[in-house]
Structures are given as C-alpha cells and as structure tokens.
Design a protein around this motif. Structure first.
Motif, PDB file in Angstrom:
ATOM      1  N   ALA A   1       0.831  -1.198   0.000  1.00  0.00           N
ATOM      2  CA  ALA A   1       0.000   0.000   0.000  1.00  0.00           C
ATOM      3  C   ALA A   1       0.873   1.259   0.000  1.00  0.00           C
ATOM      4  CB  ALA A   1      -0.931  -0.003   1.204  1.00  0.00           C
ATOM      5  N   ALA A   2       1.934   1.249   0.806  1.00  0.00           N
ATOM      6  CA  ALA A   2       2.833   2.405   0.872  1.00  0.00           C
ATOM      7  C   ALA A   2       3.532   2.652  -0.464  1.00  0.00           C
ATOM      8  CB  ALA A   2       3.863   2.205   1.981  1.00  0.00           C
ATOM      9  N   LEU A   3       3.781   1.583  -1.202  1.00  0.00           N
ATOM     10  CA  LEU A   3       4.430   1.693  -2.510  1.00  0.00           C
ATOM     11  C   LEU A   3       3.440   1.995  -3.630  1.00  0.00           C
ATOM     12  CD1 LEU A   3       6.914  -1.303  -2.234  1.00  0.00           C
ATOM     13  CD2 LEU A   3       7.482   1.131  -2.172  1.00  0.00           C
ATOM     14  N   GLY A   4       2.156   1.973  -3.306  1.00  0.00           N
ATOM     15  CA  GLY A   4       1.136   2.228  -4.316  1.00  0.00           C
ATOM     16  C   GLY A   4       0.965   1.077  -5.289  1.00  0.00           C
ATOM     17  N   LEU A   5       1.306  -0.119  -4.854  1.00  0.00           N
ATOM     18  CA  LEU A   5       1.163  -1.293  -5.728  1.00  0.00           C
ATOM     19  C   LEU A   5      -0.279  -1.776  -5.704  1.00  0.00           C
ATOM     20  CD1 LEU A   5       4.373  -3.294  -4.735  1.00  0.00           C
ATOM     21  CD2 LEU A   5       4.046  -1.796  -6.713  1.00  0.00           C
ATOM     22  N   ASP A   6      -0.907  -1.796  -6.844  1.00  0.00           N
ATOM     23  CA  ASP A   6      -2.277  -2.275  -6.967  1.00  0.00           C
ATOM     24  C   ASP A   6      -2.221  -3.699  -7.501  1.00  0.00           C
ATOM     25  OD1 ASP A   6      -5.034  -2.401  -7.020  1.00  0.00           O
ATOM     26  OD2 ASP A   6      -5.169  -1.446  -8.991  1.00  0.00           O
ATOM     27  N   ASP A   7      -1.917  -4.622  -6.613  1.00  0.00           N
ATOM     28  CA  ASP A   7      -1.732  -6.012  -7.001  1.00  0.00           C
ATOM     29  C   ASP A   7      -2.109  -6.900  -5.822  1.00  0.00           C
ATOM     30  OD1 ASP A   7      -1.049  -8.134  -8.653  1.00  0.00           O
ATOM     31  OD2 ASP A   7       0.927  -7.341  -9.136  1.00  0.00           O
ATOM     32  N   ALA A   8      -2.124  -8.201  -6.044  1.00  0.00           N
ATOM     33  CA  ALA A   8      -2.476  -9.148  -4.988  1.00  0.00           C
ATOM     34  C   ALA A   8      -1.311 -10.100  -4.740  1.00  0.00           C
ATOM     35  CB  ALA A   8      -3.710  -9.944  -5.394  1.00  0.00           C
ATOM     36  N   ILE A   9      -1.155 -10.501  -3.496  1.00  0.00           N
ATOM     37  CA  ILE A   9      -0.132 -11.483  -3.133  1.00  0.00           C
ATOM     38  C   ILE A   9      -0.667 -12.864  -3.497  1.00  0.00           C
ATOM     39  CG2 ILE A   9       1.152 -12.559  -1.249  1.00  0.00           C
ATOM     40  CD1 ILE A   9       0.809  -9.896   0.296  1.00  0.00           C
ATOM     41  N   GLU A  10       0.109 -13.625  -4.258  1.00  0.00           N
ATOM     42  CA  GLU A  10      -0.247 -15.022  -4.524  1.00  0.00           C
ATOM     43  C   GLU A  10       0.268 -15.892  -3.389  1.00  0.00           C
ATOM     44  OE1 GLU A  10       0.883 -16.509  -8.339  1.00  0.00           O
ATOM     45  OE2 GLU A  10      -0.072 -14.846  -9.383  1.00  0.00           O
ATOM     46  N   ASP A  11       1.571 -15.836  -3.174  1.00  0.00           N
ATOM     47  CA  ASP A  11       2.135 -16.590  -2.070  1.00  0.00           C
ATOM     48  C   ASP A  11       3.419 -15.937  -1.578  1.00  0.00           C
ATOM     49  OD1 ASP A  11       4.245 -17.626  -3.796  1.00  0.00           O
ATOM     50  OD2 ASP A  11       2.939 -19.252  -4.375  1.00  0.00           O
ATOM     51  N   ILE A  12       3.818 -16.336  -0.393  1.00  0.00           N
ATOM     52  CA  ILE A  12       5.050 -15.862   0.235  1.00  0.00           C
ATOM     53  C   ILE A  12       5.841 -17.102   0.622  1.00  0.00           C
ATOM     54  CG2 ILE A  12       6.037 -14.650   2.222  1.00  0.00           C
ATOM     55  CD1 ILE A  12       3.428 -12.968   2.300  1.00  0.00           C
ATOM     56  N   LEU A  13       7.122 -17.107   0.277  1.00  0.00           N
ATOM     57  CA  LEU A  13       7.981 -18.234   0.590  1.00  0.00           C
ATOM     58  C   LEU A  13       9.028 -17.805   1.607  1.00  0.00           C
ATOM     59  CD1 LEU A  13       9.218 -21.074   0.092  1.00  0.00           C
ATOM     60  CD2 LEU A  13      10.539 -20.018  -1.765  1.00  0.00           C
ATOM     61  N   ILE A  14       9.157 -18.588   2.659  1.00  0.00           N
ATOM     62  CA  ILE A  14      10.210 -18.390   3.644  1.00  0.00           C
ATOM     63  C   ILE A  14      11.072 -19.640   3.604  1.00  0.00           C
ATOM     64  CG2 ILE A  14      10.754 -18.045   6.085  1.00  0.00           C
ATOM     65  CD1 ILE A  14       7.917 -16.717   6.274  1.00  0.00           C
ATOM     66  N   THR A  15      12.345 -19.451   3.287  1.00  0.00           N
ATOM     67  CA  THR A  15      13.269 -20.578   3.166  1.00  0.00           C
ATOM     68  C   THR A  15      14.146 -20.642   4.407  1.00  0.00           C
ATOM     69  OG1 THR A  15      13.314 -20.263   0.778  1.00  0.00           O
ATOM     70  CG2 THR A  15      15.059 -21.617   1.724  1.00  0.00           C
ATOM     71  N   LEU A  16      14.100 -21.755   5.100  1.00  0.00           N
ATOM     72  CA  LEU A  16      14.949 -22.006   6.255  1.00  0.00           C
ATOM     73  C   LEU A  16      16.021 -23.019   5.860  1.00  0.00           C
ATOM     74  CD1 LEU A  16      12.162 -22.372   8.988  1.00  0.00           C
ATOM     75  CD2 LEU A  16      13.374 -20.306   8.287  1.00  0.00           C
ATOM     76  N   GLY A  17      16.900 -23.342   6.770  1.00  0.00           N
ATOM     77  CA  GLY A  17      17.956 -24.301   6.464  1.00  0.00           C
ATOM     78  C   GLY A  17      17.436 -25.668   6.069  1.00  0.00           C
ATOM     79  N   THR A  18      16.381 -26.138   6.732  1.00  0.00           N
ATOM     80  CA  THR A  18      15.864 -27.481   6.470  1.00  0.00           C
ATOM     81  C   THR A  18      14.409 -27.503   6.029  1.00  0.00           C
ATOM     82  OG1 THR A  18      15.225 -27.769   8.794  1.00  0.00           O
ATOM     83  CG2 THR A  18      17.437 -28.513   8.157  1.00  0.00           C
ATOM     84  N   GLN A  19      13.780 -26.333   5.937  1.00  0.00           N
ATOM     85  CA  GLN A  19      12.352 -26.291   5.622  1.00  0.00           C
ATOM     86  C   GLN A  19      12.030 -25.145   4.667  1.00  0.00           C
ATOM     87  OE1 GLN A  19      10.662 -25.650   9.524  1.00  0.00           O
ATOM     88  NE2 GLN A  19      10.279 -27.838   9.810  1.00  0.00           N
ATOM     89  N   TYR A  20      10.916 -25.346   3.953  1.00  0.00           N
ATOM     90  CA  TYR A  20      10.257 -24.260   3.233  1.00  0.00           C
ATOM     91  C   TYR A  20       8.949 -23.998   3.981  1.00  0.00           C
ATOM     92  CZ  TYR A  20      13.122 -25.420  -0.891  1.00  0.00           C
ATOM     93  OH  TYR A  20      14.151 -25.666  -1.774  1.00  0.00           O
ATOM     94  N   HIS A  21       8.618 -22.726   4.159  1.00  0.00           N
ATOM     95  CA  HIS A  21       7.327 -22.341   4.710  1.00  0.00           C
ATOM     96  C   HIS A  21       6.622 -21.554   3.612  1.00  0.00           C
ATOM     97  CE1 HIS A  21       8.217 -22.887   9.224  1.00  0.00           C
ATOM     98  NE2 HIS A  21       9.064 -23.596   8.503  1.00  0.00           N
ATOM     99  N   LEU A  22       5.518 -22.093   3.138  1.00  0.00           N
ATOM    100  CA  LEU A  22       4.781 -21.507   2.018  1.00  0.00           C
ATOM    101  C   LEU A  22       3.456 -20.956   2.532  1.00  0.00           C
ATOM    102  CD1 LEU A  22       4.849 -21.081  -1.037  1.00  0.00           C
ATOM    103  CD2 LEU A  22       3.880 -23.364  -1.301  1.00  0.00           C
ATOM    104  N   ILE A  23       3.231 -19.668   2.280  1.00  0.00           N
ATOM    105  CA  ILE A  23       2.007 -18.990   2.688  1.00  0.00           C
ATOM    106  C   ILE A  23       1.247 -18.641   1.411  1.00  0.00           C
ATOM    107  CG2 ILE A  23       1.058 -16.950   3.827  1.00  0.00           C
ATOM    108  CD1 ILE A  23       3.801 -16.812   5.356  1.00  0.00           C
ATOM    109  N   ARG A  24       0.078 -19.235   1.234  1.00  0.00           N
ATOM    110  CA  ARG A  24      -0.726 -19.048   0.019  1.00  0.00           C
ATOM    111  C   ARG A  24      -2.018 -18.331   0.367  1.00  0.00           C
ATOM    112  NH1 ARG A  24      -0.592 -19.321  -5.571  1.00  0.00           N
ATOM    113  NH2 ARG A  24      -2.737 -19.289  -6.221  1.00  0.00           N
TER     114      ARG A  24
END
Length: 122
Positions: free
Chosen positions: A60-83
């Motif tokens: 919102a602060a950047l004025g981006l008019d778009d939607a988040i599909e997913d967010i990926l957090i990569t750890l040493g032994t895991q992926y955390h996927l937020i959809r």
C-alpha cells in the motif's frame, strides 16, 4: 469439484515433503484448522499473520495495486509456504504449508497448493 476444509488439509499433507498445514484467518491470526507435526501451528498462524499484514502495508505504501499469490520463507531445512486464498469465499484467509526441504519439490508443491486452494469451499 469442491472440497471441505478437512479434505483440503489432508490433501495438502500428502504433498511430497509436507509435514504440517493450516488454514488461517489473517484478520484475527487464528487457525481455522490444521494437521501435521513438528511445529506449533497456532504460534505459526499468528506469526505469519504479521508477515502478511506487513507485506500488505508495504504494498500500500508503494502504491502497488496487485495481490499477493504466495510468500515463501526458506529455512535451512524447511520451506514455509504462505498461500493467500483469492476467491470471494477465501478473502482474509491463507493456507500455510511446511515442507521438508530435502524431500520437497518447491515448484510442484506451489502448484499443488494452488490447485487445492481453487477447490476449497469454506
């Protein structure tokens, strides 16, 4: 074909490398349902809610008019996927999937989670 929450969670846990999954309301930070082991999914639900809120504020602060599909957090032994769910029924909800990095195919997991999201009926 539509699926229930329990069916969707069970199917997500069958994704190669999946160890835990939850459906979370990011308005409240509460888990609406979860399956799996190895992580406190209630703590993860609340914490990942803050990740989503921060990203939405930044967009919102950047004025981006778009939607988040997913967010990926990569750890040493895991992926955390937020959809984030995109349909009208899923507004304000996200699927959270924990994957074992050594057993998961990230591209395939993202696709399978997207497919599950489209069939989920809340």
């Amino acid at each position: 074909m539509s699926t229930t929450l329990d069916q969707t969670l069970a199917a997500a846990l069958e994704i190669d490398g999946a160890t835990a999954v939850a459906l979370v309301d990011y308005e409240s930070g509460m888990s609406l349902g979860h399956l799996g082991t190895g992580i406190d999914l209630d703590v993860a639900a609340a914490g990942n809610t803050e990740v989503i809120r921060a990203k939405l504020r930044t967009m919102a602060a950047l004025g981006l008019d778009d939607a988040i599909e997913d967010i990926l957090i990569t750890l040493g032994t895991q992926y955390h996927l937020i959809r984030l769910l995109q349909g009208a029924d899923g507004n304000g909800l996200f699927l959270y999937l924990v994957l074992d990095k050594g057993r998961a195919n990230l591209a395939l997991a993202r696709r399978q989670l997207s497919n599950l999201e489209r069939t989920l009926t809340i």
